[in-house]
Design a protein around this motif. Structure first.
Motif, PDB file in Angstrom:
ATOM      1  N   ARG B  35      30.204  40.713  15.852  1.00  0.00           N
ATOM      2  CA  ARG B  35      30.658  40.118  17.104  1.00  0.00           C
ATOM      3  C   ARG B  35      31.118  38.694  16.828  1.00  0.00           C
ATOM      4  O   ARG B  35      30.448  37.938  16.119  1.00  0.00           O
ATOM      5  N   GLN B  36      32.242  38.339  17.409  1.00  0.00           N
ATOM      6  CA  GLN B  36      32.768  36.988  17.244  1.00  0.00           C
ATOM      7  C   GLN B  36      33.008  36.368  18.620  1.00  0.00           C
ATOM      8  O   GLN B  36      33.788  36.895  19.412  1.00  0.00           O
ATOM      9  N   LYS B  37      32.337  35.261  18.861  1.00  0.00           N
ATOM     10  CA  LYS B  37      32.581  34.523  20.097  1.00  0.00           C
ATOM     11  C   LYS B  37      33.740  33.560  19.850  1.00  0.00           C
ATOM     12  O   LYS B  37      33.997  33.170  18.708  1.00  0.00           O
ATOM     13  N   HIS B  38      34.394  33.194  20.913  1.00  0.00           N
ATOM     14  CA  HIS B  38      35.593  32.364  20.821  1.00  0.00           C
ATOM     15  C   HIS B  38      35.323  31.074  20.053  1.00  0.00           C
ATOM     16  O   HIS B  38      34.403  30.327  20.369  1.00  0.00           O
ATOM     17  N   GLY B  39      36.117  30.838  19.013  1.00  0.00           N
ATOM     18  CA  GLY B  39      35.980  29.610  18.236  1.00  0.00           C
ATOM     19  C   GLY B  39      34.831  29.606  17.243  1.00  0.00           C
ATOM     20  O   GLY B  39      34.567  28.577  16.611  1.00  0.00           O
ATOM     21  N   GLU B  40      34.168  30.745  17.103  1.00  0.00           N
ATOM     22  CA  GLU B  40      33.031  30.817  16.184  1.00  0.00           C
ATOM     23  C   GLU B  40      33.275  31.848  15.095  1.00  0.00           C
ATOM     24  O   GLU B  40      34.213  32.642  15.159  1.00  0.00           O
ATOM     25  N   ALA B  41      32.395  31.847  14.104  1.00  0.00           N
ATOM     26  CA  ALA B  41      32.488  32.829  13.024  1.00  0.00           C
ATOM     27  C   ALA B  41      31.936  34.174  13.488  1.00  0.00           C
ATOM     28  O   ALA B  41      31.069  34.225  14.360  1.00  0.00           O
ATOM     29  N   PRO B  42      32.415  35.261  12.909  1.00  0.00           N
ATOM     30  CA  PRO B  42      31.811  36.569  13.213  1.00  0.00           C
ATOM     31  C   PRO B  42      30.337  36.592  12.816  1.00  0.00           C
ATOM     32  O   PRO B  42      29.943  35.991  11.816  1.00  0.00           O
ATOM     33  N   VAL B  43      29.560  37.305  13.617  1.00  0.00           N
ATOM     34  CA  VAL B  43      28.125  37.426  13.359  1.00  0.00           C
ATOM     35  C   VAL B  43      27.769  38.893  13.217  1.00  0.00           C
ATOM     36  O   VAL B  43      28.184  39.728  14.022  1.00  0.00           O
ATOM     37  N   PHE B  44      26.992  39.183  12.195  1.00  0.00           N
ATOM     38  CA  PHE B  44      26.601  40.559  11.893  1.00  0.00           C
ATOM     39  C   PHE B  44      25.731  41.163  12.994  1.00  0.00           C
ATOM     40  O   PHE B  44      24.827  40.497  13.529  1.00  0.00           O
TER      41      PHE B  44
END
Lengths: 112, 111
Positions: B35-44
């Motif tokens: 999942r990737q939130k806007h402006g952030e890195a993808p998170v497992f």
């Protein structure tokens, strides 16, 4: 907690310049990856590395090269930047394969 | 080779459920969800290995149908924090770590 850092958040370069993007991870991970992210295309793998001095091509290696001289550092090199390389570049690392990949914050590169 | 995610976008109200699908034309060794939130890195979120696995934590779970070469991510009783873009990453060969990501599904949860 694992930390993956990238040398710059934003970068502006001219066409034809040689560009270095640096990535460092602090958890002794064997595997490191470089992706580029473009709207509507998801993340596309450029290169990855299983170990020091080892590298494997991903899906879109053309125009890029990589260097991994130390385990914690994986560099992406754009030999001669072109406007179509304007993108968000994400670095990631993982301990095992297949395994959880930890992503850095990304470098937004603009090539003029 | 890129897996196809559906839907491309979905808007939910808090408390509603959602399903995101990821289909591949090739045999899969594993499927990864991020999942990737806007402006952030993808998170497992999770990994599913071939063998018809089903996994879950909290109210997010996933299944992997090896025969159909597809995976589904289930978000139950969605919360505002679930908003973001969800990516599936597929691994075609065992133990390479080489992932091919789908184009992403944007999920927006409204109050």
């Amino acid at each position: 907690d694992v930390k993956v850092t990238q040398s710059s958040r934003y970068l502006v370069k001219r066409t034809g310049e040689k560009v270095f993007l640096e990535c460092v991870q602090d958890m002794d991970h064997e595997n490191m990856f470089w992706y580029r992210q473009d709207p509507g295309l998801g993340l596309r793998l450029i290169y990855f590395s299983y170990d020091v001095k080892m590298k494997e091509k991903g899906d879109i290696p053309e125009g890029y090269s990589v260097s991994r001289e130390k385990k914690e550092r994986f560099s992406l090199i754009l030999e001669s930047a072109s406007t179509n390389q304007t993108s968000m570049y994400l670095c990631a690392s993982s301990l095992v394969t297949p395994g959880k990949q930890y992503f850095g914050p990304g470098t937004r590169l603009l090539v003029l | 080779q890129q897996p196809v995610q559906s839907p491309q976008a979905v808007i939910l109200r808090e408390g509603e459920d959602a399903v995101i699908n990821c289909s591949s034309s090739k045999a899969l060794y594993s499927v990864h969800w991020y999942r990737q939130k806007h402006g952030e890195a993808p998170v497992f979120l999770m990994i599913l290995l071939k063998g018809g696995e089903q996994k879950g934590h909290d109210k997010i779970s996933a299944s992997f149908n090896e025969k159909k070469q597809q995976s589904s991510l289930y978000l139950t009783a969605s919360q505002l924090s679930y908003s973001g873009t969800y990516f599936c990453g597929t691994e075609l060969e065992s133990n390479t770590g080489k992932l091919i990501f789908g184009q992403g599904t944007t999920l927006q949860v409204k109050p």
